[in-house]
Design an enzyme around this catalytic site. Structure first.
Site, short mmCIF file in Angstrom:
data_model
loop_
_atom_site.label_atom_id
_atom_site.label_comp_id
_atom_site.label_asym_id
_atom_site.label_seq_id
_atom_site.Cartn_x
_atom_site.Cartn_y
_atom_site.Cartn_z
N LYS A 179 -55.25 -0.85 -21.19
CA LYS A 179 -54.03 -1.65 -21.06
C LYS A 179 -53.74 -2.05 -19.61
O LYS A 179 -54.41 -1.60 -18.69
CB LYS A 179 -52.84 -0.88 -21.65
CG LYS A 179 -53.11 -0.25 -23.00
CD LYS A 179 -53.53 -1.22 -24.11
CE LYS A 179 -53.57 -0.47 -25.43
NZ LYS A 179 -54.22 -1.10 -26.53
C1 LIG Z 1 -53.69 -0.05 -27.88
C2 LIG Z 1 -52.91 -0.60 -29.00
C3 LIG Z 1 -52.10 0.19 -29.84
C4 LIG Z 1 -52.09 1.68 -29.79
O1 LIG Z 1 -52.06 2.26 -28.59
P1 LIG Z 1 -52.62 3.75 -28.38
O2 LIG Z 1 -51.99 4.13 -27.09
O3 LIG Z 1 -54.10 3.66 -28.32
O4 LIG Z 1 -52.14 4.57 -29.51
C5 LIG Z 1 -51.31 -0.43 -30.79
N1 LIG Z 1 -51.33 -1.75 -30.95
C6 LIG Z 1 -52.11 -2.55 -30.20
C7 LIG Z 1 -52.07 -4.01 -30.42
C8 LIG Z 1 -52.94 -2.00 -29.23
O5 LIG Z 1 -53.74 -2.79 -28.53
#
Ligand SMILES: *Cc1c(COP(=O)(O)O)cnc(C)c1O
Length: 398
Positions: A179
């Site tokens: 992210k």
């Molecule tokens: C990364 C992501 C999640 C979940 O995040 P985590 O921290 O891995 O649980 C949920 N929705 C989207 C669209 C994502 O890209």
């Protein structure tokens, strides 16, 4: 994660030296609390709660909204599997809806897929692209449907001047390593609704009401998704970097995009619900057919520019959500929401590989080029140059 370094190392060392790794050792003195306060300041929202992942944030948001068995939640067919998985985690049933050319939830299809049991919608701001929040909110408000923004891939992004995750009833961030900013793993729930916040607060700490918080919602047992001080120390530094990271990404996105527009090449940029708020992680192009997209990508690769297509993004495409499509949830048979009597009037039968053909078509026809966070201007313009040359060659006039 775009950048991390000595400041994060120092911040972690500082926490370790205090020997206080538990966030609630002091209710309001630690790094987790500092991150929550900072997020509220940056985003301009009333409440924020750090949790262990983006998925945990979505689950806490759904619990806060009171979603459960017998309820349907609309989720776009192009998102990370967790957006739909979180719905099942609270015992409700996901109903998939198509995305549009922006690769985010199509407001018209969202409206079409609403049924008598639809209680919430999860617009997903995929790859930093804002969803069309005006139209989604308009439909949702008219039908009494709650809006939980999945902003896991769009931390710091905005829509018409408002930060993503603060526009609907609640929003979720993820801080995993893919992210915009990261603390290894982590997430946050953002909301302006005190009730959602208090319910999420109980839920994320095994229903703990004894830590000294001032809460007015009735207490209940929950689960444990508590953030710790070490990761919070990293996140606090990362929050300070967020604005700079986004500025750098957007500047490079603009260099690529502006060079393409200036060259007037026969190449179509994917539309955006608000390009100013888009995080600038990718530049996307839309082609007439899947074959045209493949041909373009092959020729651009020969010339030295690698593109990818969202149709090849694995578990971001609903047809690859095998466990969900095969109704395999949990181990104990009675822990599978698909089998619960309360859910038998939900549209379980509509969850098939055929349910969102438009999404598959659009993903197949789209190609994206990643934006390098520290790419030089020359490198960005070289990418644009190859893309334009490829488009002209294929159009037969280059
Ligand atoms: C990364 C992501 C999640 C979940 O995040 P985590 O921290 O891995 O649980 C949920 N929705 C989207 C669209 C994502 O890209």
């Amino acid at each position: 994660m775009f950048t991390i370094g000595q400041q994060e190392i120092d911040a972690v060392a500082e926490v370790i030296n205090t020997r206080k790794l538990f966030r609630y050792a002091d209710l309001e003195a630690g790094r987790a609390y500092a991150c929550e306060s900072r997020m509220k300041e940056i985003l301009g929202c009333n409440e924020s709660l750090l949790v262990t992942s983006g998925t945990a944030a979505l689950i806490c948001g759904l619990v806060g909204l009171g979603i459960g068995p017998g309820d349907e939640v609309i989720v776009p067919a192009y998102t990370w599997l967790a957006s739909a998985g979180a719905v099942l985690a609270v015992g409700a049933i996901p109903v998939l809806a198509d995305v549009d050319e922006t690769l985010t939830l199509d407001p018209a299809d969202f409206e079409r897929r609403i049924g008598p049991r639809t209680k919430a919608v999860i617009p997903v701001h995929m790859a930093g692209r804002p969803s069309d929040m005006d139209r989604i909110l308009e439909v949702a408000k008219a039908r009494g449907i709650a809006v939980l923004e999945d902003s896991c891939q769009a931390v710091g992004g905005s829509y018409k001047g408002r930060y993503l995750a603060t526009i609907g009833d609640a929003g979720a961030f993820s801080f995993n390593v893919y992210k915009n900013i990261s603390c290894g793993e982590g997430g946050a729930l953002l909301t302006n609704d005190r009730r959602i916040y208090e319910r999420a607060l109980y839920y994320h700490d095994m229903g703990s009401a004894f830590r000294g918080h001032t809460l007015s919602e009735p207490e209940f047992l929950g689960n444990t998704y508590r953030m710790n001080e070490i990761q919070s120390a990293v996140l606090y530094v990362q929050l300070g970097r967020l604005e700079g990271i986004l500025a750098q990404l957007r500047e490079r996105r603009n260099w690529i995009q502006d060079a393409i527009l200036a060259a007037d090449a026969p190449l179509t940029l994917s539309p955006s619900a608000d390009i100013a708020g888009d995080c600038g992680v990718h530049v996307s192009f839309l082609f007439e057919t899947g074959e045209a997209r493949i041909r373009f990508c092959e020729r651009a690769a020969e010339l030295g520019c690698k593109l990818s297509s969202p149709i090849d993004s694995g578990k971001h495409v609903y047809t690859n959500w095998t466990t969900l499509l095969e109704r395999k949830v949990g181990v104990h048979p009675k822990m599978n929401p698909f089998l619960w009597p309360e859910n038998q009037e939900c549209r379980i039968a509509e969850l098939t590989p055929e349910c969102c053909p438009r999404t598959l078509d659009l993903l197949t026809r789209t190609a994206t080029v990643g934006v390098g966070f520290d790419q030089t201007r020359e490198a960005c313009e070289a990418v644009a140059e190859i893309l334009c040359r490829t488009a002209r060659e294929i159009a037969g006039n280059g």
